[in-house]
Scaffold this active site. Structure first.
Site, mmCIF file in Angstrom:
data_model
loop_
_atom_site.group_PDB
_atom_site.id
_atom_site.type_symbol
_atom_site.label_atom_id
_atom_site.label_comp_id
_atom_site.label_asym_id
_atom_site.label_seq_id
_atom_site.Cartn_x
_atom_site.Cartn_y
_atom_site.Cartn_z
ATOM 1 C CD GLN A 78 -3.076 0.967 2.107
ATOM 2 O OE1 GLN A 78 -3.222 -0.033 2.781
ATOM 3 N NE2 GLN A 78 -3.885 1.995 2.187
ATOM 4 C CG PHE A 79 1.215 3.771 -3.598
ATOM 5 C CD1 PHE A 79 1.077 5.144 -3.731
ATOM 6 C CD2 PHE A 79 0.284 2.943 -4.213
ATOM 7 C CE1 PHE A 79 0.032 5.682 -4.466
ATOM 8 C CE2 PHE A 79 -0.760 3.469 -4.943
ATOM 9 C CZ PHE A 79 -0.893 4.842 -5.071
ATOM 10 C CB THR A 80 -2.074 5.295 -0.064
ATOM 11 O OG1 THR A 80 -2.552 4.134 0.617
ATOM 12 C CG2 THR A 80 -2.484 5.246 -1.527
#
Length: 150
Positions: A78-80
């Site tokens: 999850q890059f966010t």
């Protein structure tokens, strides 16, 4: 590396209508990777995760690790998690590592975590549009960042 650990009764990830992975009691871990991350970050997190005492003992006290409890792990990229909301209303993801850096680190993290747990873990697919379902148990949710070890 930045992670969010959630103690779950069960969790699953679905991609394009197909269940990719599902687990029973254990941990759902969201993982964000930045460019400066490396093996040292992976090693620290793997050791911390499998020894984190967030499962209830016989007295109902969070005193057992996932190793002692026999739980399962599902890891989702999850890059966010590296969003910056400092300026404006649209989050910036500039701190998140590009795929050429983050994919190998994500794969190594999953492999090393599986080894530390002593069994296979569930995973999502890096970069895919994933639908993650979970039943948070507690709720127990813990954030960790290898650049800010608290």
């Amino acid at each position: 590396m930045r992670i969010v650990v959630q103690r779950v009764s069960h969790a699953s990830v679905t991609i394009e209508g197909q269940c990719k992975s599902s687990i029973g009691k254990g941990m759902l871990i969201l993982v964000g990777i930045e460019e400066s991350d490396g093996q040292e970050d992976i090693d620290w997190l793997c050791k911390k995760i499998v020894n984190l005492r967030i499962f209830d003992d016989e007295s109902g006290v969070m005193n057992k690790s996932i190793l002692e409890d026999g739980g399962e792990i599902l890891v989702i990229s999850q890059f966010t998690l590296h969003a910056s909301t400092k300026k404006g209303n649209r989050p910036s993801y500039i701190k998140a590592a590009k795929p050429e850096i983050s994919v190998p680190l994500y794969e190594r993290f999953c492999k090393d975590l599986s080894r530390a747990l002593g069994k296979e873990i569930g995973t999502g697919t890096f970069g895919a549009d994933m639908k993650v379902e979970l039943l948070n148990d507690g709720p127990v949710t813990i954030c960790m960042d290898t650049k800010n070890k608290e």
